[in-house]
Design an enzyme around this catalytic site. Structure first.
Site, PDB file in Angstrom:
ATOM      1  N   ASP A  59       0.755  -1.271   0.033  1.00 34.03           N
ATOM      2  CA  ASP A  59      -0.051  -0.060   0.093  1.00 34.03           C
ATOM      3  C   ASP A  59       1.279   1.331   0.101  1.00 34.03           C
ATOM      4  O   ASP A  59       1.418   1.399   1.045  1.00 34.03           O
ATOM      5  CB  ASP A  59      -0.930  -0.290   1.299  1.00 34.03           C
ATOM      6  CG  ASP A  59      -1.839   1.225   1.276  1.00 34.03           C
ATOM      7  OD1 ASP A  59      -1.536   2.148   1.101  1.00 34.03           O
ATOM      8  OD2 ASP A  59      -2.999   0.882   1.367  1.00 34.03           O
ATOM      9  N   HIS A  60       1.026   1.844  -1.108  1.00 31.62           N
ATOM     10  CA  HIS A  60       2.318   2.712  -1.097  1.00 31.62           C
ATOM     11  C   HIS A  60       2.007   4.027  -0.181  1.00 31.62           C
ATOM     12  O   HIS A  60       3.027   4.621   0.026  1.00 31.62           O
ATOM     13  CB  HIS A  60       2.568   3.237  -2.611  1.00 31.62           C
ATOM     14  CG  HIS A  60       1.644   4.320  -3.217  1.00 31.62           C
ATOM     15  ND1 HIS A  60       0.336   3.989  -3.628  1.00 31.62           N
ATOM     16  CD2 HIS A  60       1.645   5.798  -3.225  1.00 31.62           C
ATOM     17  CE1 HIS A  60      -0.305   5.136  -3.989  1.00 31.62           C
ATOM     18  NE2 HIS A  60       0.509   6.209  -3.756  1.00 31.62           N
ATOM     19  N   HIS A 108      -5.706   2.938   1.098  1.00 28.70           N
ATOM     20  CA  HIS A 108      -4.883   3.916   1.655  1.00 28.70           C
ATOM     21  C   HIS A 108      -5.575   4.757   2.775  1.00 28.70           C
ATOM     22  O   HIS A 108      -4.901   5.071   3.917  1.00 28.70           O
ATOM     23  CB  HIS A 108      -4.634   4.857   0.367  1.00 28.70           C
ATOM     24  CG  HIS A 108      -4.133   4.508  -0.760  1.00 28.70           C
ATOM     25  ND1 HIS A 108      -3.140   3.221  -0.858  1.00 28.70           N
ATOM     26  CD2 HIS A 108      -4.482   4.505  -2.097  1.00 28.70           C
ATOM     27  CE1 HIS A 108      -2.828   3.002  -2.030  1.00 28.70           C
ATOM     28  NE2 HIS A 108      -3.676   3.781  -2.720  1.00 28.70           N
TER      29      HIS A 108
HETATM   30  C1  BG6 Z   1      -3.403   4.816  -6.428  1.00 29.64           C
HETATM   31  C2  BG6 Z   1      -4.662   5.046  -6.954  1.00 29.64           C
HETATM   32  O1  BG6 Z   1      -3.377   3.758  -5.698  1.00 29.64           O
HETATM   33  O2  BG6 Z   1      -3.011   6.031  -5.754  1.00 29.64           O
HETATM   34  C3  BG6 Z   1      -4.896   6.199  -7.785  1.00 29.64           C
HETATM   35  O3  BG6 Z   1      -5.138   4.018  -7.863  1.00 29.64           O
HETATM   36  C4  BG6 Z   1      -4.312   7.308  -7.210  1.00 29.64           C
HETATM   37  O4  BG6 Z   1      -6.113   6.499  -8.466  1.00 29.64           O
HETATM   38  C5  BG6 Z   1      -3.074   7.344  -6.329  1.00 29.64           C
HETATM   39  O5  BG6 Z   1      -4.346   8.357  -8.103  1.00 29.64           O
HETATM   40  C6  BG6 Z   1      -2.753   8.446  -5.669  1.00 29.64           C
HETATM   41  O6  BG6 Z   1      -1.468   8.253  -5.067  1.00 29.64           O
HETATM   42  P1  BG6 Z   1      -0.728   9.374  -4.513  1.00 29.64           P
HETATM   43  O7  BG6 Z   1       0.936   8.986  -3.957  1.00 29.64           O
HETATM   44  O8  BG6 Z   1      -0.489  10.607  -5.705  1.00 29.64           O
HETATM   45  O9  BG6 Z   1      -1.487  10.389  -3.600  1.00 29.64           O
END
Ligand code: BG6
Length: 487
Positions: free
Chosen positions: A178-179, A241
């Site tokens: 989960d980045h 997230h």
């Molecule tokens: C991803 C989603 O997991 O996270 C995307 O699939 C979203 O739709 C992205 O744009 C947002 O990531 P960050 O790091 O730019 O907030």
């Protein structure tokens, strides 16, 4: 001595180019990769190693946070080779196994295998099964599976997927990315609270009035109509997230906690979440979809006018939720969580509003002036701000907010994928989603999915470039709160 082969499924995909290669390069520059290390990139098409290496080089040059150094880049590229593989063809996995063994023969030390699935979720089961069936899973040292989201489409499909993966990998070998958990500020949340008595002392319902977690994006559905129209904001951002941010913020950890303790405490938070059910989803959840609007002065199309989106789509591009954690620390504190596409600004942040002793003791109606806030900016900028109140020297009758600010220099902050890939190499699962968390979050979210499917929650439209639907303001107004820091 550590020797690892990094087997990358989806080596020609967007994620690999934008995130994985630049992350590996930066780890390489920092001397953090295992001493003996090789990447085998996999894709459907046939390429020579040279063509593959050139594409890796280009992605590092384009997307790395550090400017690529030519000679370092040449050294880095020597660790990359390519293998064409059809995910469904068992014999291709045999060929891959030979290539892996060949690379391992040239390595010193115990050889490990890290399988990274940067492919669509529909391929997860097949790949995991074929890794086992081909013997690729019989590593001399450890084997690990790194898997991207989405993990399932709902509770049942997530359970089924997990059961399938468990046939080939044990839970401790599965690293679910989960980045958001890799974002540096998210990784710091717990330590900030733990190592600062001033925060520690305030970290409960005694002093906190409400918590607001926002992940707003300016982009729309982009080229992902086929995927996004089936998932919406609830599955794309919220189930994973946003709930992870909630858990990381609300943990109360003992000092020097192990990853098991962190995961145990996270699980406890999800278990303590007041469940939603058919009858109260509509009072706790706001569902939105962007309509045509304006962004940076330019007109932008509404969601259903985007290429690939059906005209009558009722998909959610925005969701706001009011949650409560029924435990002694947090009982009575509303947590407002929202995420949406095509909003006024790109910002992931947490705002903690403290209870206002001043409000009762003064006559002022101007809430803005007397709020005591703690703001964690997670991305795109990283920072912490304390909003305190003092008296305005020009006008003694008035309170004046002052800000104590810390903002870090973006270039020096490692990207989420750097820390996560490093943790996967090192076998540290702290910042990956354990199956228990994934399952509990789907359980909590499932009544919302059901209500959306039955259309029992209204869909509110908001103009692109705005702060979301008006209904989301009402969600807070019921408790006398309002969203902070909206543009
Ligand atoms: C991803 C989603 O997991 O996270 C995307 O699939 C979203 O739709 C992205 O744009 C947002 O990531 P960050 O790091 O730019 O907030």
């Amino acid at each position: 001595m550590e020797a690892t082969t990094f087997v990358l499924f989806g080596a020609t995909g967007d994620l690999a180019k934008r995130k994985i290669y630049p992350a590996l390069y930066n780890l390489f520059i920092d001397g953090k990769l295992p001493e003996s290390f090789h990447v085998i990139g996999l894709g459907r098409r046939s390429f020579s190693d040279e063509v593959y290496q050139a594409s890796v080089q280009q992605s590092v040059q384009t997307f790395s946070r550090r400017t690529a150094d030519e000679s370092e880049l040449q050294r880095f590229m020597q660790s990359f080779s390519y293998c064409a593989l059809n995910i469904d063809h068992q014999e291709d996995y045999k060929k891959l196994l030979e290539q892996v063994q060949q690379k391992e023969a040239a390595m010193t030390g115990t050889t490990n295998r890290l399988f990274y699935l940067s492919v669509g979720p529909e391929f997860f089961e097949t790949i995991a099964h074929n890794i086992k069936a081909s013997g690729l899973g019989d590593a001399q040292g450890w084997k690990r599976l790194v898997i991207e989201k989405p993990f399932g489409h709902d509770l049942l499909s997530a359970q089924q997927l997990n059961a399938k993966l468990s046939e080939s990998f044990e839970e401790h070998e599965i690293y679910r990315i989960d980045h958001y958990l890799g974002k540096p500020m998210v990784q710091k949340l717990e330590i900030l609270q733990q190592s600062n008595p001033v925060l520690q002392a305030l970290w409960s319902n005694r002093y906190i009035a409400n918590v607001q977690i926002t992940a707003s994006e300016t982009v729309g559905v982009e080229e992902r109509a086929g995927y996004y129209d089936h998932v919406g904001a609830i599955r794309d951002m919220f189930q994973n997230h946003m709930l992870q941010l909630l858990m990381m913020l609300t943990l109360h950890l003992p000092e020097n906690s192990t990853s098991e303790v962190v995961r145990f405490k996270k699980k406890k938070i999800l278990e303590a979440l007041e469940p939603l059910h058919k009858d109260n989803v509509a009072t706790h959840i706001v569902r939105g979809q962007y309509a045509a609007g304006t962004q940076s002065g330019k007109p932008v199309a509404g969601y259903t006018e985007e290429p690939g989106i059906p005209a009558g789509s009722m998909n959610d591009t925005y969701i706001a939720a009011k949650l409560e954690i029924d435990d002694p620390f947090w009982r009575g504190v509303p947590f407002y969580i929202r995420t949406g596409k095509r909003m006024a600004e790109k910002s992931t942040r947490i705002v903690i509003e403290f209870k206002e002793a001043l409000k009762q003791s003064t006559k002022t109606q101007d809430n803005n002036r007397i709020a005591n806030l703690l703001i964690y900016e997670i991305s795109p900028n990283e920072g912490i701000t304390f909003q305190l109140n003092t008296r305005d020297p020009q006008n003694k009758e008035q309170f004046k907010p002052i800000h104590i600010d810390f903002h870090s220099n973006g270039d020096e902050v490692p990207e989420a994928y750097e820390s996560l890939i490093l943790d996967a190499f090192n076998g540290d699962p702290t910042f990956f989603a354990h199956w228990d968390e994934v399952e509990l979050s789907w359980k909590w979210v499932q009544p919302i999915l059901n209500a959306f499917a039955e259309q029992s929650v209204p869909l509110h439209y908001y103009p692109a470039g705005s702060n979301g639907p008006k209904a989301a303001e009402e969600l807070l107004a019921q408790n006398g709160h309002h969203w902070w820091l909206d543009r």
